[in-house]
Write a protein that holds these residues in place. Structure first.
Motif, PDB file in Angstrom:
ATOM      1  N   ARG A  41       0.829  -1.216   0.000  1.00 58.05           N
ATOM      2  CA  ARG A  41       0.000   0.000   0.000  1.00 58.05           C
ATOM      3  C   ARG A  41       0.857   1.258   0.000  1.00 58.05           C
ATOM      4  O   ARG A  41       0.502   2.260  -0.635  1.00 58.05           O
ATOM      5  CB  ARG A  41      -0.942  -0.003   1.204  1.00 58.05           C
ATOM      6  CG  ARG A  41      -2.075  -1.010   1.114  1.00 58.05           C
ATOM      7  CD  ARG A  41      -3.159  -0.739   2.127  1.00 58.05           C
ATOM      8  NE  ARG A  41      -2.678  -0.844   3.502  1.00 58.05           N
ATOM      9  CZ  ARG A  41      -2.648  -1.970   4.201  1.00 58.05           C
ATOM     10  NH1 ARG A  41      -3.071  -3.108   3.663  1.00 58.05           N
ATOM     11  NH2 ARG A  41      -2.206  -1.982   5.437  1.00 58.05           N
ATOM     12  N   GLN A  99      -2.356   9.496  -3.019  1.00 65.59           N
ATOM     13  CA  GLN A  99      -3.822   9.450  -2.933  1.00 65.59           C
ATOM     14  C   GLN A  99      -4.271   8.148  -2.293  1.00 65.59           C
ATOM     15  O   GLN A  99      -3.817   7.071  -2.672  1.00 65.59           O
ATOM     16  CB  GLN A  99      -4.416   9.590  -4.330  1.00 65.59           C
ATOM     17  CG  GLN A  99      -5.928   9.609  -4.373  1.00 65.59           C
ATOM     18  CD  GLN A  99      -6.445   9.882  -5.776  1.00 65.59           C
ATOM     19  OE1 GLN A  99      -6.259  10.957  -6.310  1.00 65.59           O
ATOM     20  NE2 GLN A  99      -7.065   8.879  -6.377  1.00 65.59           N
ATOM     21  N   SER A 100      -5.186   8.240  -1.343  1.00 66.69           N
ATOM     22  CA  SER A 100      -5.580   7.076  -0.544  1.00 66.69           C
ATOM     23  C   SER A 100      -6.419   6.053  -1.312  1.00 66.69           C
ATOM     24  O   SER A 100      -6.580   4.924  -0.852  1.00 66.69           O
ATOM     25  CB  SER A 100      -6.342   7.531   0.702  1.00 66.69           C
ATOM     26  OG  SER A 100      -7.515   8.248   0.330  1.00 66.69           O
ATOM     27  N   LYS A 101      -6.993   6.443  -2.454  1.00 66.85           N
ATOM     28  CA  LYS A 101      -7.744   5.498  -3.291  1.00 66.85           C
ATOM     29  C   LYS A 101      -7.304   5.641  -4.734  1.00 66.85           C
ATOM     30  O   LYS A 101      -7.139   6.766  -5.216  1.00 66.85           O
ATOM     31  CB  LYS A 101      -9.250   5.786  -3.224  1.00 66.85           C
ATOM     32  CG  LYS A 101      -9.907   5.438  -1.894  1.00 66.85           C
ATOM     33  CD  LYS A 101     -11.381   5.762  -1.951  1.00 66.85           C
ATOM     34  CE  LYS A 101     -12.056   5.499  -0.607  1.00 66.85           C
ATOM     35  NZ  LYS A 101     -13.474   5.926  -0.640  1.00 66.85           N
ATOM     36  N   ASP A 102      -7.128   4.491  -5.410  1.00 64.91           N
ATOM     37  CA  ASP A 102      -6.827   4.589  -6.832  1.00 64.91           C
ATOM     38  C   ASP A 102      -8.134   4.718  -7.620  1.00 64.91           C
ATOM     39  O   ASP A 102      -9.235   4.666  -7.060  1.00 64.91           O
ATOM     40  CB  ASP A 102      -5.991   3.400  -7.318  1.00 64.91           C
ATOM     41  CG  ASP A 102      -6.699   2.057  -7.197  1.00 64.91           C
ATOM     42  OD1 ASP A 102      -7.951   2.036  -7.129  1.00 64.91           O
ATOM     43  OD2 ASP A 102      -6.001   1.033  -7.197  1.00 64.91           O
ATOM     44  N   ALA A 159     -10.703   1.869  -7.189  1.00 58.94           N
ATOM     45  CA  ALA A 159     -11.401   1.878  -5.895  1.00 58.94           C
ATOM     46  C   ALA A 159     -12.480   2.957  -5.851  1.00 58.94           C
ATOM     47  O   ALA A 159     -13.538   2.778  -5.240  1.00 58.94           O
ATOM     48  CB  ALA A 159     -10.401   2.091  -4.771  1.00 58.94           C
ATOM     49  N   LYS A 160     -12.232   4.063  -6.534  1.00 57.22           N
ATOM     50  CA  LYS A 160     -13.184   5.180  -6.530  1.00 57.22           C
ATOM     51  C   LYS A 160     -14.437   4.908  -7.370  1.00 57.22           C
ATOM     52  O   LYS A 160     -15.409   5.665  -7.311  1.00 57.22           O
ATOM     53  CB  LYS A 160     -12.504   6.458  -7.030  1.00 57.22           C
ATOM     54  CG  LYS A 160     -11.549   7.074  -6.006  1.00 57.22           C
ATOM     55  CD  LYS A 160     -10.630   8.108  -6.630  1.00 57.22           C
ATOM     56  CE  LYS A 160     -11.400   9.308  -7.129  1.00 57.22           C
ATOM     57  NZ  LYS A 160     -10.497  10.285  -7.770  1.00 57.22           N
ATOM     58  N   ALA A 193     -18.096   5.960  -3.453  1.00 53.19           N
ATOM     59  CA  ALA A 193     -16.716   5.922  -2.941  1.00 53.19           C
ATOM     60  C   ALA A 193     -15.811   6.957  -3.592  1.00 53.19           C
ATOM     61  O   ALA A 193     -14.628   6.728  -3.786  1.00 53.19           O
ATOM     62  CB  ALA A 193     -16.129   4.526  -3.143  1.00 53.19           C
ATOM     63  N   TYR A 234     -11.556  10.774  -1.209  1.00 52.30           N
ATOM     64  CA  TYR A 234     -10.201  10.274  -0.998  1.00 52.30           C
ATOM     65  C   TYR A 234      -9.410  11.298  -0.194  1.00 52.30           C
ATOM     66  O   TYR A 234      -9.853  12.431   0.006  1.00 52.30           O
ATOM     67  CB  TYR A 234      -9.501  10.015  -2.346  1.00 52.30           C
ATOM     68  CG  TYR A 234      -9.407  11.270  -3.193  1.00 52.30           C
ATOM     69  CD1 TYR A 234      -8.295  12.120  -3.089  1.00 52.30           C
ATOM     70  CD2 TYR A 234     -10.420  11.619  -4.078  1.00 52.30           C
ATOM     71  CE1 TYR A 234      -8.215  13.286  -3.837  1.00 52.30           C
ATOM     72  CE2 TYR A 234     -10.345  12.774  -4.841  1.00 52.30           C
ATOM     73  CZ  TYR A 234      -9.236  13.602  -4.712  1.00 52.30           C
ATOM     74  OH  TYR A 234      -9.160  14.747  -5.444  1.00 52.30           O
TER      75      TYR A 234
END
Length: 401
Positions: free
Chosen positions: A224, A234-237, A240-241, A246, A249
């Motif tokens: 991660r 960025q906490s979400k790729d 994932a978004k 969702a 981020y």
């Protein structure tokens, strides 16, 4: 000029690569997504490691290894003077000091005695270079870092887990090579590969990194961390978004943008499926070169020895008794015969950027000696046996003249 043209290193692409890319283009998901994750899983399995990270270049892989290790200003990182700039420029990128080590006499590898003396309290990482796909002597390297353990001062928690200088292999050339029965990728603490267009396995551009598990290391957390560094922190790729609701981020820190795309991974998946046969063909070509080149005039790199088998990436030769000027004349004559040749490598201290950092080639006499009479001959799976026979015939004639 000859009517016959033999290129140095064209990519070997089949219908399978085209089909894979068409599938991705038709899926509407072309950036980092399911194909990249599948490629990472298959790279890890191939290298016998728990995880792999695929990025847009070997250089990005190498730099992110230094980043997650917390290497920066005040630290030193050691690599070979006989390599491509990517092995050393990334040290400069993170603000650490580049320490270059000369090669052994008549060798493409670092001088391990000099390497041991170069380690100080500031040394955090050693970057060995697997030139031409021939893996370095990692037993010697790990012996050195163990003997120098008392000098090591860790900067972060990851460095503490190792408790010694970390070995991060520049394996741009050695995907598929073995060292004492272990595949490249599972030998050094960290390993970075190149999948550039001229490499044995290509994704056009691209690279991958792997690491060996050590006690106390959370492999998922480390994976991660690499993902964060590769996508702006960025906490979400993007994948994932896409999940319902969702979108939100966080930017954890100011990272980089060096992810691999699914288009690239699609090429890589096809290449990986074909890779055993590609390596087998390279081995046949190397065998033919070894049989046909005039070894009374030319020294040839050993792709197999007691330590292991290389990935057969480059056919490095050295012509006895010639200097750089004569070597360059021979390259021109080969070109006139339709044979593309190259030189691997011009030592880093000969380049302007490294001269400006204070390096002088006079301090690396063995590296210069290796360079001045080295010629790399074509080595790729599109060569026919007749091509190799022609190359050897012309080369033998030219070096005897």
């Amino acid at each position: 000029m000859s009517d016959r043209i033999i290129p140095f290193s064209p990519p070997d692409l089949s219908k399978k690569e085209i089909e894979n890319v068409n599938e991705v283009l038709g899926s509407s998901w072309i950036t980092t997504g399911p194909k990249t994750k599948e490629f990472e899983e298959k790279i890890a399995k191939y290298c016998d490691t728990e995880k792999a990270v695929c990025l847009n270049s070997n250089t990005a892989c190498q730099e992110l290894i230094l980043r997650v290790l917390g290497v920066g200003p005040g630290d030193e990182v050691i690599t070979s003077a006989y390599t491509y700039t990517a092995s050393a420029s990334i040290i400069n990128h993170v603000g650490a000091k580049i320490i270059l080590v000369d090669t052994q006499k008549d060798s493409y590898e670092m001088d391990y005695d000099v390497l041991e003396k170069a380690i100080t309290e500031k040394t955090k990482v050693i970057i060995p270079v697997d030139i031409a796909g021939v893996m370095c002597d990692y037993d010697k390297i790990f012996g050195i870092v163990e003997r120098k353990k008392a000098l090591f001062k860790p900067n972060n928690d990851l460095q503490k887990l190792y408790g010694r200088v970390v070995v991060a292999a520049d394996a741009a050339h050695s995907f598929g090579a073995t060292y004492r029965g272990k595949r490249s990728g599972s030998v050094a603490d960290f390993t970075s590969f190149s999948f550039h267009a001229v490499k044995n396995l290509t994704t056009a551009e691209g690279g991958a990194l792997t690491w060996k598990h050590v006690d106390g290391l959370d492999n998922e957390a480390l994976y991660r961390e690499f993902m964060l560094w590769s996508l702006h922190g960025q906490s979400k790729d993007a994948l994932a978004k896409t999940k319902l609701g969702a979108w939100e981020y966080d930017i954890v820190y100011t990272g980089y943008k060096c992810n691999m795309t699914d288009i690239m991974a699609a090429i890589g998946l096809a290449q990986l499926e074909r890779y055993p046969s590609l390596l087998a063909r390279r081995k046949e070509i190397v065998k033919l070169y070894n049989e046909l080149l005039d070894t009374n005039k030319v020294d040839i790199i050993k792709h197999e020895d007691g330590n292991g088998v290389s990935s057969m990436h480059l056919m490095l030769t050295r012509i006895r008794g010639v200097d750089a000027e004569k070597r360059n004349e021979i390259i021109v004559k080969l070109a006139e015969a339709g044979i593309s040749a190259n030189v691997h490598y011009k030592p880093l201290p000969m380049h302007t950027a490294y001269k400006n950092l204070g390096f002088k080639i006079e301090d690396y006499p063995n590296a210069y000696e290796m360079y001045q009479n080295e010629i790399s001959l074509p080595l790729h799976t599109k060569l026919s046996n007749e091509d190799v026979e022609y190359i050897c015939k012309k080369y033998n004639e030219i070096v005897k003249a």
